[in-house]
Design a protein around this motif. Structure first.
Motif, short mmCIF file in Angstrom:
data_model
loop_
_atom_site.label_atom_id
_atom_site.label_comp_id
_atom_site.label_asym_id
_atom_site.label_seq_id
_atom_site.Cartn_x
_atom_site.Cartn_y
_atom_site.Cartn_z
N GLY A 91 1.01 -1.43 0.12
CA GLY A 91 -0.03 0.21 0.15
C GLY A 91 0.44 1.41 -0.09
N GLU A 92 1.74 1.16 0.42
CA GLU A 92 2.46 2.62 0.21
C GLU A 92 3.94 2.59 -0.32
OE1 GLU A 92 4.49 5.87 2.29
OE2 GLU A 92 2.75 5.33 2.85
N LEU A 93 3.77 1.57 -1.46
CA LEU A 93 4.41 1.78 -2.21
C LEU A 93 3.65 1.93 -3.49
CD1 LEU A 93 7.60 0.85 -3.74
CD2 LEU A 93 6.57 -1.57 -3.52
N ALA A 94 2.10 1.92 -3.97
CA ALA A 94 1.46 2.37 -4.29
C ALA A 94 0.99 3.77 -3.88
CB ALA A 94 0.13 1.45 -4.15
N ARG A 95 1.52 4.40 -2.97
CA ARG A 95 0.95 5.29 -2.71
C ARG A 95 1.99 6.37 -2.99
NH1 ARG A 95 3.13 9.27 0.77
NH2 ARG A 95 4.08 7.77 1.52
N ILE A 96 3.65 5.92 -2.68
CA ILE A 96 5.15 6.21 -3.59
C ILE A 96 4.32 7.05 -4.97
CG2 ILE A 96 7.21 6.19 -3.53
CD1 ILE A 96 7.37 4.85 -0.88
N LEU A 97 3.70 6.02 -5.15
CA LEU A 97 3.89 6.07 -7.17
C LEU A 97 2.83 6.89 -7.73
CD1 LEU A 97 4.61 2.07 -7.45
CD2 LEU A 97 5.75 3.86 -8.14
N GLY A 98 2.29 7.18 -6.18
CA GLY A 98 0.87 7.65 -7.02
C GLY A 98 -0.40 7.59 -7.56
N LEU A 99 -0.42 6.24 -6.66
CA LEU A 99 -2.15 5.47 -7.44
C LEU A 99 -2.76 5.95 -6.11
CD1 LEU A 99 -0.20 2.04 -8.50
CD2 LEU A 99 0.02 4.17 -9.10
N VAL A 100 -3.88 5.30 -7.12
CA VAL A 100 -5.37 5.49 -6.46
C VAL A 100 -5.13 3.92 -5.04
CG1 VAL A 100 -6.72 6.29 -8.38
CG2 VAL A 100 -6.79 4.02 -7.57
N PRO A 101 -6.10 4.92 -3.80
CA PRO A 101 -6.18 3.44 -2.82
C PRO A 101 -6.72 2.23 -2.66
CG PRO A 101 -7.05 5.69 -2.32
CD PRO A 101 -6.98 5.59 -3.54
N GLY A 102 -5.94 1.02 -2.98
CA GLY A 102 -6.61 0.19 -3.79
C GLY A 102 -5.57 -0.78 -4.64
N ALA A 103 -5.20 0.11 -5.44
CA ALA A 103 -4.35 0.23 -5.83
C ALA A 103 -2.09 -0.99 -5.76
CB ALA A 103 -3.42 0.85 -6.63
N SER A 104 -2.51 -1.04 -3.92
CA SER A 104 -1.66 -2.55 -3.66
C SER A 104 -1.44 -3.75 -4.25
CB SER A 104 -1.96 -2.53 -2.04
OG SER A 104 -3.07 -3.23 -1.77
N ARG A 105 -2.81 -4.13 -4.74
CA ARG A 105 -2.76 -4.92 -5.60
C ARG A 105 -1.72 -5.20 -6.91
NH1 ARG A 105 -6.64 -10.32 -5.22
NH2 ARG A 105 -6.48 -10.82 -7.03
N ALA A 106 -2.35 -4.22 -7.78
CA ALA A 106 -1.46 -4.28 -8.80
C ALA A 106 -0.08 -4.26 -8.82
CB ALA A 106 -2.30 -3.19 -9.43
N VAL A 107 0.67 -3.82 -7.34
CA VAL A 107 1.58 -3.41 -6.94
C VAL A 107 2.19 -4.76 -6.93
CG1 VAL A 107 3.42 -2.45 -5.38
CG2 VAL A 107 1.61 -1.18 -6.44
N GLY A 108 1.40 -5.53 -5.60
CA GLY A 108 2.19 -6.49 -5.90
C GLY A 108 2.08 -7.55 -7.04
N LEU A 109 0.67 -7.96 -7.25
CA LEU A 109 1.62 -8.61 -8.88
C LEU A 109 2.87 -7.80 -9.75
CD1 LEU A 109 -1.96 -8.44 -10.07
CD2 LEU A 109 -0.84 -10.23 -9.13
N ALA A 110 2.81 -6.48 -9.56
CA ALA A 110 4.46 -6.52 -10.60
C ALA A 110 5.55 -6.56 -9.65
CB ALA A 110 4.07 -5.20 -10.80
N ASN A 111 5.32 -6.79 -7.93
CA ASN A 111 5.97 -6.98 -7.66
C ASN A 111 6.36 -8.69 -7.80
OD1 ASN A 111 8.23 -6.55 -5.41
ND2 ASN A 111 7.12 -7.69 -3.82
N GLY A 112 5.38 -8.86 -7.59
CA GLY A 112 6.17 -10.71 -7.91
C GLY A 112 6.47 -11.34 -9.57
N LYS A 113 6.49 -10.62 -10.30
CA LYS A 113 7.34 -10.70 -11.89
C LYS A 113 8.46 -10.17 -11.80
CE LYS A 113 3.38 -12.13 -13.56
NZ LYS A 113 2.99 -13.18 -15.36
N ASN A 114 8.99 -9.69 -10.85
CA ASN A 114 9.92 -8.64 -10.47
C ASN A 114 11.53 -10.36 -11.08
OD1 ASN A 114 12.56 -7.87 -9.77
ND2 ASN A 114 12.79 -8.04 -7.97
N PRO A 115 12.35 -9.79 -12.11
CA PRO A 115 12.89 -10.73 -12.73
C PRO A 115 14.73 -11.21 -12.39
CG PRO A 115 13.46 -9.22 -14.23
CD PRO A 115 12.27 -8.54 -13.25
N ILE A 116 14.24 -10.10 -11.42
CA ILE A 116 16.13 -9.89 -10.98
C ILE A 116 16.03 -9.59 -9.06
CG2 ILE A 116 17.98 -8.27 -11.02
CD1 ILE A 116 16.97 -6.77 -13.65
#
Length: 155
Positions: A91-116
Motif C-alpha cells: 500500500g505504501e509503495l502504491a502511495r509513493i507511486l501516486g496510485l489510487v487507494p486499493g492499487a496495492s494488489r496491482a503493485v503486488g502483482l508487478a512486484n511478484g513478476k520482478n525478474p531480478i
C-alpha cells in the motif's frame, strides 16, 4: 552462482543483468532457456552478490535489463529506492507511486513478476500488518534475506 540461498541463475541480455532466479522460483523461465552455466558471464554481478551475502555490500551498481510493462518498470524502479534493512508495504509503495487507494494488489502483482531478485529488492515489501506475503523464491528465503539485512542471519 552458488549462494547461501541455494543456486542462483544469473541471466544476461545485451551484457546487462536481466534475471536472478532461485531454485523453484515462481515466474522463472524454463532453465533450458538459460543455456549452459558460464561463470565468466556477469562476473561483477556474482562478485557484488557475494559481497552482499558476506555483509560487505548494501547497494548494487550493475547495469540492469528490466524487461516488463511500463507499470511493472515503475514498480521495480520504486523497489530499488527501499533502503537496505528496511521494509515497506504494498500500500505504501502504491502511495509513493501516486496510485489510487486499493492499487496495492496491482503493485503486488508487478512486484511478484520482478525478474531480478535480491538486486531489485522485492523481498523488502511486506503486507499491511508487517507480515510476510508472497515471494517468488519462497517465504523462507524472503525471511532469510530480511534477517540477513537486519544482521540476524546465519549467512
Amino acid at each position: 552462482m552458488d549462494s547461501p540461498l541455494g543456486p542462483l541463475a544469473l541471466v544476461e541480455r545485451d551484457e546487462r543483468l536481466a534475471g536472478v532466479y532461485m531454485e523453484q522460483h515462481r515466474h522463472r523461465p524454463a532453465m533450458e532457456t538459460f543455456g549452459d552455466r558460464d561463470d565468466s558471464v556477469l562476473p561483477a554481478v556474482a562478485e557484488q552478490l557475494t559481497e552482499y551475502f558476506e555483509h560487505g555490500r548494501t547497494t548494487f551498481d550493475v547495469p540492469l535489463h528490466l524487461a516488463g510493462t511500463p507499470f511493472q518498470q515503475r514498480v521495480w524502479t520504486a523497489l530499488q529506492a527501499i533502503p537496505y534493512g528496511e521494509t515497506t508495504t504494498y500500500g505504501e509503495l502504491a502511495r509513493i507511486l501516486g496510485l489510487v487507494p486499493g492499487a496495492s494488489r496491482a503493485v503486488g502483482l508487478a512486484n511478484g513478476k520482478n525478474p531480478i531478485s535480491i538486486i531489485v529488492p522485492c523481498h523488502r515489501v511486506v503486507g499491511s500488518t508487517g507480515g510476510l506475503t508472497g515471494y517468488g523464491g519462497g517465504l523462507e528465503r524472503k525471511q532469510a534475506l530480511l534477517d540477513h539485512e537486519r544482521g540476524d542471519a546465519l549467512f
